[in-house]
Design a protein around this motif. Sequence first.
Motif, PDB file in Angstrom:
ATOM      1  N   VAL A 150      24.135  23.947 -74.699  1.00  0.00           N
ATOM      2  CA  VAL A 150      23.117  24.092 -73.653  1.00  0.00           C
ATOM      3  C   VAL A 150      22.798  22.735 -73.044  1.00  0.00           C
ATOM      4  N   ASN A 151      22.579  21.779 -73.925  1.00  0.00           N
ATOM      5  CA  ASN A 151      22.287  20.427 -73.499  1.00  0.00           C
ATOM      6  C   ASN A 151      23.445  19.855 -72.686  1.00  0.00           C
ATOM      7  N   GLY A 152      24.660  20.123 -73.167  1.00  0.00           N
ATOM      8  CA  GLY A 152      25.852  19.610 -72.500  1.00  0.00           C
ATOM      9  C   GLY A 152      25.999  20.146 -71.081  1.00  0.00           C
ATOM     10  N   ILE A 153      25.717  21.436 -70.923  1.00  0.00           N
ATOM     11  CA  ILE A 153      25.811  22.045 -69.590  1.00  0.00           C
ATOM     12  C   ILE A 153      24.830  21.358 -68.630  1.00  0.00           C
ATOM     13  N   ALA A 154      23.614  21.149 -69.130  1.00  0.00           N
ATOM     14  CA  ALA A 154      22.598  20.511 -68.288  1.00  0.00           C
ATOM     15  C   ALA A 154      23.022  19.083 -67.920  1.00  0.00           C
ATOM     16  N   LYS A 155      23.531  18.366 -68.901  1.00  0.00           N
ATOM     17  CA  LYS A 155      23.971  16.989 -68.644  1.00  0.00           C
ATOM     18  C   LYS A 155      25.090  16.966 -67.605  1.00  0.00           C
ATOM     19  N   PHE A 156      26.009  17.921 -67.741  1.00  0.00           N
ATOM     20  CA  PHE A 156      27.123  18.021 -66.804  1.00  0.00           C
ATOM     21  C   PHE A 156      26.592  18.249 -65.392  1.00  0.00           C
ATOM     22  N   TYR A 157      25.623  19.140 -65.298  1.00  0.00           N
ATOM     23  CA  TYR A 157      24.996  19.440 -64.009  1.00  0.00           C
ATOM     24  C   TYR A 157      24.426  18.163 -63.380  1.00  0.00           C
ATOM     25  N   LEU A 158      23.643  17.437 -64.183  1.00  0.00           N
ATOM     26  CA  LEU A 158      23.030  16.218 -63.670  1.00  0.00           C
ATOM     27  C   LEU A 158      24.097  15.209 -63.247  1.00  0.00           C
ATOM     28  N   TRP A 159      25.150  15.141 -64.065  1.00  0.00           N
ATOM     29  CA  TRP A 159      26.239  14.193 -63.777  1.00  0.00           C
ATOM     30  C   TRP A 159      26.855  14.483 -62.414  1.00  0.00           C
ATOM     31  N   ILE A 160      27.139  15.748 -62.169  1.00  0.00           N
ATOM     32  CA  ILE A 160      27.748  16.147 -60.899  1.00  0.00           C
ATOM     33  C   ILE A 160      26.812  15.887 -59.731  1.00  0.00           C
ATOM     34  N   PHE A 161      25.593  16.395 -59.833  1.00  0.00           N
ATOM     35  CA  PHE A 161      24.736  16.388 -58.654  1.00  0.00           C
ATOM     36  C   PHE A 161      24.065  15.053 -58.385  1.00  0.00           C
ATOM     37  N   ARG A 162      23.963  14.225 -59.412  1.00  0.00           N
ATOM     38  CA  ARG A 162      23.411  12.903 -59.144  1.00  0.00           C
ATOM     39  C   ARG A 162      24.513  11.883 -58.891  1.00  0.00           C
ATOM     40  N   GLY A 163      25.739  12.299 -59.204  1.00  0.00           N
ATOM     41  CA  GLY A 163      26.845  11.360 -59.100  1.00  0.00           C
ATOM     42  C   GLY A 163      27.664  11.497 -57.820  1.00  0.00           C
ATOM     43  N   THR A 164      27.310  12.501 -56.996  1.00  0.00           N
ATOM     44  CA  THR A 164      28.027  12.662 -55.738  1.00  0.00           C
ATOM     45  C   THR A 164      27.016  12.701 -54.593  1.00  0.00           C
ATOM     46  N   PRO A 165      27.440  12.333 -53.390  1.00  0.00           N
ATOM     47  CA  PRO A 165      26.486  12.298 -52.270  1.00  0.00           C
ATOM     48  C   PRO A 165      26.049  13.711 -51.871  1.00  0.00           C
ATOM     49  N   LEU A 166      24.808  13.795 -51.469  1.00  0.00           N
ATOM     50  CA  LEU A 166      24.274  15.082 -51.006  1.00  0.00           C
ATOM     51  C   LEU A 166      25.093  15.633 -49.843  1.00  0.00           C
ATOM     52  N   ILE A 167      25.491  14.751 -48.975  1.00  0.00           N
ATOM     53  CA  ILE A 167      26.223  15.224 -47.788  1.00  0.00           C
ATOM     54  C   ILE A 167      27.549  15.872 -48.198  1.00  0.00           C
ATOM     55  N   LEU A 168      28.163  15.340 -49.236  1.00  0.00           N
ATOM     56  CA  LEU A 168      29.407  15.926 -49.732  1.00  0.00           C
ATOM     57  C   LEU A 168      29.141  17.301 -50.329  1.00  0.00           C
ATOM     58  N   GLN A 169      28.026  17.418 -51.070  1.00  0.00           N
ATOM     59  CA  GLN A 169      27.663  18.719 -51.652  1.00  0.00           C
ATOM     60  C   GLN A 169      27.453  19.752 -50.545  1.00  0.00           C
ATOM     61  N   LEU A 170      26.824  19.312 -49.468  1.00  0.00           N
ATOM     62  CA  LEU A 170      26.586  20.225 -48.342  1.00  0.00           C
ATOM     63  C   LEU A 170      27.912  20.630 -47.690  1.00  0.00           C
ATOM     64  N   PHE A 171      28.808  19.689 -47.548  1.00  0.00           N
ATOM     65  CA  PHE A 171      30.117  19.982 -46.942  1.00  0.00           C
ATOM     66  C   PHE A 171      30.897  20.986 -47.786  1.00  0.00           C
ATOM     67  N   VAL A 172      30.855  20.796 -49.081  1.00  0.00           N
ATOM     68  CA  VAL A 172      31.561  21.746 -49.968  1.00  0.00           C
ATOM     69  C   VAL A 172      31.015  23.149 -49.751  1.00  0.00           C
ATOM     70  N   LEU A 173      29.671  23.254 -49.738  1.00  0.00           N
ATOM     71  CA  LEU A 173      29.044  24.572 -49.584  1.00  0.00           C
ATOM     72  C   LEU A 173      29.381  25.212 -48.243  1.00  0.00           C
ATOM     73  N   TYR A 174      29.352  24.397 -47.203  1.00  0.00           N
ATOM     74  CA  TYR A 174      29.480  24.978 -45.863  1.00  0.00           C
ATOM     75  C   TYR A 174      30.925  25.039 -45.360  1.00  0.00           C
ATOM     76  N   TYR A 175      31.697  23.996 -45.655  1.00  0.00           N
ATOM     77  CA  TYR A 175      33.054  23.943 -45.096  1.00  0.00           C
ATOM     78  C   TYR A 175      34.142  24.356 -46.079  1.00  0.00           C
ATOM     79  N   ALA A 176      33.916  24.107 -47.375  1.00  0.00           N
ATOM     80  CA  ALA A 176      34.997  24.388 -48.334  1.00  0.00           C
ATOM     81  C   ALA A 176      34.901  25.798 -48.909  1.00  0.00           C
ATOM     82  N   LEU A 177      33.688  26.277 -49.131  1.00  0.00           N
ATOM     83  CA  LEU A 177      33.558  27.611 -49.749  1.00  0.00           C
ATOM     84  C   LEU A 177      34.206  28.746 -48.943  1.00  0.00           C
TER      85      LEU A 177
END
Lengths: 215, 243
Positions: A49-76
């Motif tokens: 459980v802890n590991g999943i949460a850490k992974f989440y934080l790693w991904i979302f704090r380690g990549t730019p917000l704009i990239l996350q938005l692009f993935v959601l809107y353009y890649a999905l």
Amino acid sequence: MNLGFTLSKIPIMFQASLMTIELTVVSLIAGTILAIIIAFMRISKRKIVNGIAKFYLWIFRGTPLILQLFVLYYALPSWGITLTPFVAAVIGLSLNSAAYTAEIVRGGIISISKGQYEAANVLGMSDVQTMFLIVLPQTLRNILPAMGNQFIGMLKDTSLVSTIAMVELMREAQLIGSATFKYTEVYITAALIYLLMTSIFSFIFNKLETKLSVY
Amino acid sequence: MAMMEINKLGKVFNSHKVLDDIDLNVEKGDVIAIIGPSGAGKSTFLRCLIDLERRDSGSVNIDGIELNPDDKKCVEKVQAKMGMVFQSFNLFPHMTVLKNVMIAPVRVKKAEKKEVEKKARELLKKVGLSDRVDYYPSQLSGGQQQRVAIARALAMNPELMLFDEPTSALDPELVGEVLKVMKDLADDGMTMVVVTHEMGFAREVANKVIFMEKGKIIESGTPKEIFFAPKTERTREFLKKVI
Ligand SMILES: Nc1ncnc2c1ncn2[C@@H]1O[C@H](COP(=O)(O)OP(=O)(O)O)[C@@H](O)[C@H]1O
Ligand SMILES: [Mg+2]
């Protein structure tokens, strides 16, 4: 500076800023709920459980917000998932802010003393009751100043969703700017509206803090 | 039959025997004072009775129910028979005094709010805080906070009250008001187990005094026996230091 032009564009820009506020509020609420869940996962002694949460934080704090938005809107869409700009924006902003808010919430929860849990326990409260009646209300108050900063940060971050065809204040300013070439006027106006909004919300949060600091 | 029977209670922390085969019977109406040096295991003992600490051996029986830490329902049942007052009060800081007293009956017992409020106000009157019901804990003195904590525990109608050094965190001038409330409670017939450094209280209010050291009950008896004719050298030593 063309004052007449500026004044004529103010209504439409205010209109767009309502969308900025809507995005901020909706994303912050969704993000905070998710953040509380992640915070509990981070506190959990279960490694997975802890590991999943850490992974989440790693991904979302380690990549730019704009990239996350692009993935959601353009890649999905190439995976068969097509989101409207608004939905993609809210999901992106929520997921991203949850990662930051989770650490704030975790700090708040950890700071509640053991004695509070023990008092609730001997009074017969269940774990869920202890969380919702005792721990979270105190946590939310403790983290209110940090949440105020989150809110202001989020309000400014919404400008990034202008890159996924979401019409909010920043996007509206760009549209008007490129149509009229009066960039100075529109961007100064947009800046003033952002300042107005951040000032108002800072004020509201300060009031809220004062109100809650009765104890 | 005793209200509470404790047999060979044992607790180990990091391979260190903190409680070593403690036996104790608590009769209805007993006021038992537990005295002893810091680190003797007094708090741990109380905490094992109400499952704030999990015992490692022995048994705890209350009203014929054996406390089984693995059985949630059983733990709830046992805890419902007891109230606990902590050294550090542990009031809920985000609730008013009245709300602190009402929260458990309303949320845990699901009792009717009006009734609960009436009872809460009565209890607060009893502990002398009628004029503070709408205050927050941080607006009260330590003595007042501890009296609220006592009212909060009483609101659940416990049969037995546990006190863990209820006056140790208080300024000296505030100790008396809390002891007075506890004495009134004892006079009303409440069964109480009190860990305390207040020898006056142990002598005047308790009907039984227990001296603990290094996880063991060294000596127990009436206040008269313990304070005026202690049988062991260690009890004498301890009393000489604290009185
Ligand atoms: N949670 C714990 N973990 C490890 N050791 C503990 C814990 N609680 C108490 N102890 C140890 O157990 C012993 C008894 O502690 P305690 O019951 O608090 O004594 P008292 O209340 O008589 O001062 C002490 O040596 C203390 O350090
Ligand atoms: Mg202690």
